[in-house]
Design a protein around this motif. Structure first.
Motif, mmCIF file in Angstrom:
data_model
loop_
_atom_site.group_PDB
_atom_site.id
_atom_site.type_symbol
_atom_site.label_atom_id
_atom_site.label_comp_id
_atom_site.label_asym_id
_atom_site.label_seq_id
_atom_site.Cartn_x
_atom_site.Cartn_y
_atom_site.Cartn_z
ATOM 1 N N MET A 148 36.099 37.745 29.392
ATOM 2 C CA MET A 148 34.997 38.346 30.143
ATOM 3 C C MET A 148 34.317 39.397 29.264
ATOM 4 N N ASN A 149 33.001 39.432 29.309
ATOM 5 C CA ASN A 149 32.220 40.360 28.508
ATOM 6 C C ASN A 149 32.067 41.685 29.245
ATOM 7 N N PRO A 150 32.826 42.704 28.856
ATOM 8 C CA PRO A 150 32.796 43.965 29.610
ATOM 9 C C PRO A 150 31.645 44.853 29.185
ATOM 10 N N GLY A 151 30.431 44.409 29.349
ATOM 11 C CA GLY A 151 29.308 45.234 28.959
ATOM 12 C C GLY A 151 27.990 44.537 29.185
ATOM 13 N N ILE A 152 26.918 45.257 28.966
ATOM 14 C CA ILE A 152 25.580 44.729 29.111
ATOM 15 C C ILE A 152 24.851 44.974 27.804
ATOM 16 N N ASP A 153 24.113 43.974 27.326
ATOM 17 C CA ASP A 153 23.351 44.126 26.097
ATOM 18 C C ASP A 153 22.086 44.913 26.410
ATOM 19 N N GLU A 213 38.574 46.223 21.119
ATOM 20 C CA GLU A 213 38.861 44.825 21.449
ATOM 21 C C GLU A 213 40.254 44.416 20.989
ATOM 22 N N GLN A 214 40.740 45.037 19.912
ATOM 23 C CA GLN A 214 42.092 44.740 19.442
ATOM 24 C C GLN A 214 43.149 45.228 20.440
ATOM 25 N N GLN A 215 42.779 46.201 21.282
ATOM 26 C CA GLN A 215 43.711 46.725 22.283
ATOM 27 C C GLN A 215 43.589 46.014 23.630
ATOM 28 N N SER A 216 42.669 45.063 23.749
ATOM 29 C CA SER A 216 42.399 44.427 25.046
ATOM 30 C C SER A 216 43.340 43.257 25.286
ATOM 31 N N ILE A 264 44.765 47.803 34.091
ATOM 32 C CA ILE A 264 45.018 46.413 34.498
ATOM 33 C C ILE A 264 43.884 45.557 33.950
ATOM 34 N N PRO A 265 44.159 44.500 33.168
ATOM 35 C CA PRO A 265 43.087 43.676 32.597
ATOM 36 C C PRO A 265 42.170 43.120 33.689
ATOM 37 N N LEU A 266 40.867 43.329 33.544
ATOM 38 C CA LEU A 266 39.926 42.937 34.587
ATOM 39 C C LEU A 266 39.784 41.426 34.708
ATOM 40 N N ASP A 267 39.965 40.688 33.588
ATOM 41 C CA ASP A 267 39.862 39.233 33.694
ATOM 42 C C ASP A 267 41.010 38.663 34.530
ATOM 43 N N GLN A 268 42.218 39.232 34.376
ATOM 44 C CA GLN A 268 43.337 38.791 35.208
ATOM 45 C C GLN A 268 43.098 39.162 36.669
ATOM 46 N N LEU A 269 42.557 40.357 36.902
ATOM 47 C CA LEU A 269 42.274 40.775 38.274
ATOM 48 C C LEU A 269 41.243 39.860 38.915
ATOM 49 N N ALA A 270 40.227 39.442 38.153
ATOM 50 C CA ALA A 270 39.215 38.523 38.668
ATOM 51 C C ALA A 270 39.826 37.164 38.994
ATOM 52 N N ASN A 271 40.750 36.711 38.148
ATOM 53 C CA ASN A 271 41.413 35.427 38.420
ATOM 54 C C ASN A 271 42.268 35.499 39.676
ATOM 55 N N TRP A 272 42.958 36.619 39.859
ATOM 56 C CA TRP A 272 43.794 36.773 41.055
ATOM 57 C C TRP A 272 42.947 36.747 42.329
ATOM 58 N N ASP A 308 34.403 34.443 39.972
ATOM 59 C CA ASP A 308 33.874 33.840 38.755
ATOM 60 C C ASP A 308 33.563 34.940 37.740
ATOM 61 N N GLU A 309 34.142 34.829 36.533
ATOM 62 C CA GLU A 309 33.971 35.873 35.525
ATOM 63 C C GLU A 309 32.550 35.966 34.999
ATOM 64 N N THR A 310 31.776 34.888 35.115
ATOM 65 C CA THR A 310 30.418 34.879 34.547
ATOM 66 C C THR A 310 29.360 35.384 35.527
ATOM 67 N N SER A 311 29.746 35.752 36.751
ATOM 68 C CA SER A 311 28.757 36.200 37.730
ATOM 69 C C SER A 311 28.142 37.525 37.285
ATOM 70 N N SER A 312 26.831 37.661 37.481
ATOM 71 C CA SER A 312 26.110 38.828 36.963
ATOM 72 C C SER A 312 26.561 40.122 37.636
ATOM 73 N N TRP A 313 26.821 40.077 38.959
ATOM 74 C CA TRP A 313 27.214 41.306 39.656
ATOM 75 C C TRP A 313 28.564 41.815 39.157
ATOM 76 N N LEU A 314 29.452 40.868 38.778
ATOM 77 C CA LEU A 314 30.748 41.281 38.237
ATOM 78 C C LEU A 314 30.571 41.932 36.864
ATOM 79 N N GLN A 315 29.604 41.419 36.073
ATOM 80 C CA GLN A 315 29.336 42.015 34.767
ATOM 81 C C GLN A 315 28.841 43.458 34.919
ATOM 82 N N VAL A 316 27.987 43.695 35.915
ATOM 83 C CA VAL A 316 27.472 45.050 36.146
ATOM 84 C C VAL A 316 28.599 45.984 36.571
#
Length: 372
Positions: free
Chosen positions: A1-6, A197-200, A284-292, A296-304
């Protein structure tokens, strides 16, 4: 999951959608990051000054500022306005040019260092591949400004304070750089974004503080000494040097020294959060939390939400360290100058070298855990 906005890409694309040419859109974007950095750092200083007064008052069972705005939040603004309008006095026999350039050289490198601090994967003003090297190089300019201010004042107390400041800064830059080199060695990169990112991926268990506990302590002690915070405020020791290198300063020039000190403290806390505490990563890793939760990890509201949470995590970690630094100031007595230099050269430097060699050995022996 991309934890940020360009931010840069979205801003330029929005301007292009309004019919602005690409070159003009980029030209409009260029000054904005610097402006945002100055505004953010200035707000951080105002918050820090208020926190310093409230926390110190609580430590001494006092009330602290409470009449200038709700809970005294406007007290730092009042102090700033007072210093802006105070008369700027230059001693008659001082070197006017050096006297003016000193505070500027102290503040400017600290503000520029904010360019490399990431608040999210794409929430960074500039992703410099050698960001850590740039920060160490900029931080080495500050002692020149301190020494210049002490010398230009034509005052023996100011000169001694400037010499102390330069000696202290040089003494603690080396252990600090050694601690950072161990992190760089594990991350295989000088980029602050690559280090985070190496710590993620593993949440709180993946943070560098568990693999570099000694480096974390060396970095934090050296950072406090670089910021001249108690118990390391020997350049300003009032019972010995009146006020050190800033004795002859007034008005905004005097304020610049304090702005530089407080901005540097926030910057150091942010860099500790980035290098050792996972930066924008949550415990707690957010991608694992989203899976639980089945999101959907690619949803725009989740990215925000993820980007906002990343900024919050970075600031929470940084201001927790700031809280520790303020408590230390009102708890630990000031050391002597010989104790200060002995700690840097005779203890932190050899420990930093051993930590770097040990990190290299662990990197070869356990490449999966130490970035081999």
């Amino acid at each position: 999951m991309n934890p940020g906005i360009d931010l840069q890409g979205n801003f330029i694309q929005s301007l292009r959608d309004l019919g602005i040419p690409p070159g003009a859109a980029k030209a409009i974007w260029m000054p904005l990051p610097m402006f945002l950095m100055i505004i953010g750092a200035t707000v951080g200083v105002l918050v820090l000054v208020w926190l310093e007064r409230k926390i110190s008052a609580a430590a001494q069972q006092r009330i602290g500022p409470e009449y200038a705005g709700p809970l005294g939040v406007l007290q730092p603004v009042a102090d700033g306005l007072k210093l802006v309008f105070k008369e700027d006095i230059v001693p008659a026999k001082a070197d006017r040019w050096l006297f003016t350039l000193g505070p500027i050289l102290v503040v400017l490198p600290v503000f520029l260092s904010y360019l490399i601090v990431p608040f999210g994967q794409n929430l960074v003003i500039t992703d410099v591949g050698t960001g850590i090297f740039l920060w160490i190089a900029l931080s080495s300019v500050q002692p020149i400004g301190l020494l210049m201010s002490g010398y230009a004042s034509n005052n023996k107390y100011s000169l001694l304070g400037g010499l102390r400041a330069a000696a202290q800064s040089i003494s603690y830059e080396i252990p600090l750089a050694l601690a950072v080199l161990a992190i760089v060695m594990m991350s295989n990169s000088l980029s602050t974004i690559d280090i985070v990112e190496q710590q993620s991926g593993y949440g709180i268990l993946g943070w560098n503080v568990w693999r570099q506990p000694v480096g974390f302590l060396i970095f934090w002690i050296s950072a406090l000494a670089e910021c001249e915070r108690l118990p390391f405020d020997l350049p300003e020791a009032e019972e010995e040097l009146v006020a050190g290198y800033q004795t002859e300063y007034a008005g905004m020039k005097f304020a610049l020294f304090y702005i530089g000190s407080y901005v540097n403290l926030v910057l150091s806390a942010l860099l500790v959060a980035v290098l050792y505490l996972g930066g924008w990563e949550s415990p707690i890793p957010l991608d694992q939390l989203a899976n639980w939760l089945g999101v959907d990890e690619t949803s725009s509201w989740l990215q925000v939400i993820t980007a906002a949470l990343g900024i919050s995590m970075t600031l929470l970690k940084a201001y927790f360290l700031v809280f520790i630094a303020i408590l230390l100031r009102w708890t630990v007595p000031r050391v002597r100058i010989d104790q200060l230099l002995n700690l840097g050269w005779k203890f932190l430097l050899p420990v930093g070298l051993v930590n770097l060699l040990l990190t290299a050995a662990l990197k070869l022996a356990f490449p999966f855990a130490f970035g081999g």
